[in-house]
Scaffold this active site. Structure first.
Site, PDB file in Angstrom:
ATOM      1  N   GLU A 108       5.530 -10.335  13.662  1.00 40.18           N
ATOM      2  CA  GLU A 108       4.773 -11.006  14.950  1.00 40.18           C
ATOM      3  C   GLU A 108       4.829 -12.559  14.779  1.00 40.18           C
ATOM      4  OE1 GLU A 108       0.260 -10.879  16.561  1.00 40.18           O
ATOM      5  OE2 GLU A 108       1.149  -9.303  15.616  1.00 40.18           O
ATOM      6  N   ARG A 111       0.964  -1.198   0.275  1.00 36.17           N
ATOM      7  CA  ARG A 111      -0.197   0.089  -0.114  1.00 36.17           C
ATOM      8  C   ARG A 111       0.794   1.312   0.198  1.00 36.17           C
ATOM      9  NH1 ARG A 111      -5.030  -0.861   4.185  1.00 36.17           N
ATOM     10  NH2 ARG A 111      -3.188  -1.086   5.576  1.00 36.17           N
TER      11      ARG A 111
END
Length: 188
Positions: free
Chosen positions: A113, A76
């Protein structure tokens, strides 16, 4: 595009973001609230305001461009970095996921993560001393921005600043980018 008044564009852009960004609960997985920016992109006035407010991070107090290139981070970040580069009259340089660029690259891996990711930059994309504005949509943990900064510095260029639509204050993104100046149009 007509440049909005520099003294009001960040506030107006922030208002547009607050009005148009849509929270999507449980996407892409349960417990996550995804910030959907596509309504901002679909509104030409709001998109123009956002682009100019982000581009201001690549200008000095007189409005003069102080960067040579805008680096957009996959994916993005590309959508935002391209018009920001045009607004500044600067070059656009993409930072891509591993294996997506066709020529010799520098690579930087960083922790996620749930694993690890690798970003790449063409070795000839930036020159020694080039000043670079890093642009992305969201600053979360800061891993993508930190890895991109390392790529920029490996090429001999200088990271001037980071500009993002929003930063997530409950995650350590600001800490991860260290002393790099940050322009964020909205803090969540």
């Amino acid at each position: 595009m007509t440049r909005p008044d520099a003294t009001t564009s960040p506030e107006i852009a922030t208002d547009a973001l607050r009005r148009l960004v849509v929270d999507v609960p449980d996407f892409p997985e349960p417990g996550v609230v995804f910030k959907d920016i596509t309504p901002v992109l679909a509104d030409p006035v709001a998109f123009g305001l956002v682009v100019e407010a982000l581009a201001d991070a690549g200008r000095d107090e007189t409005g003069q461009r102080v960067v040579d290139h805008v680096v957009g981070m996959e994916a993005r970040g590309f959508i935002l970095a391209a018009p920001v580069a045009l607004a500044l009259g600067a070059g656009l340089v993409p930072v891509r996921k591993a294996g997506k660029l066709p020529r010799a690259t520098y690579s930087e891996s960083y922790a996620l993560e749930y694993g690890e990711a690798t970003l790449e930059l063409h070795q000839d994309a930036l020159g020694a001393g080039d000043r670079v504005l890093l642009v992305d949509d969201v600053l979360a943990t800061g891993g993508t921005v930190a890895a991109t900064r390392r790529l920029v510095e490996r090429s001999g260029a200088v990271a001037h600043a980071v500009a993002v639509l929003m930063d997530l204050s409950f995650l350590p993104g600001r800490e991860a980018i260290g002393d790099l100046p940050l322009t964020s149009l909205m803090t969540v």
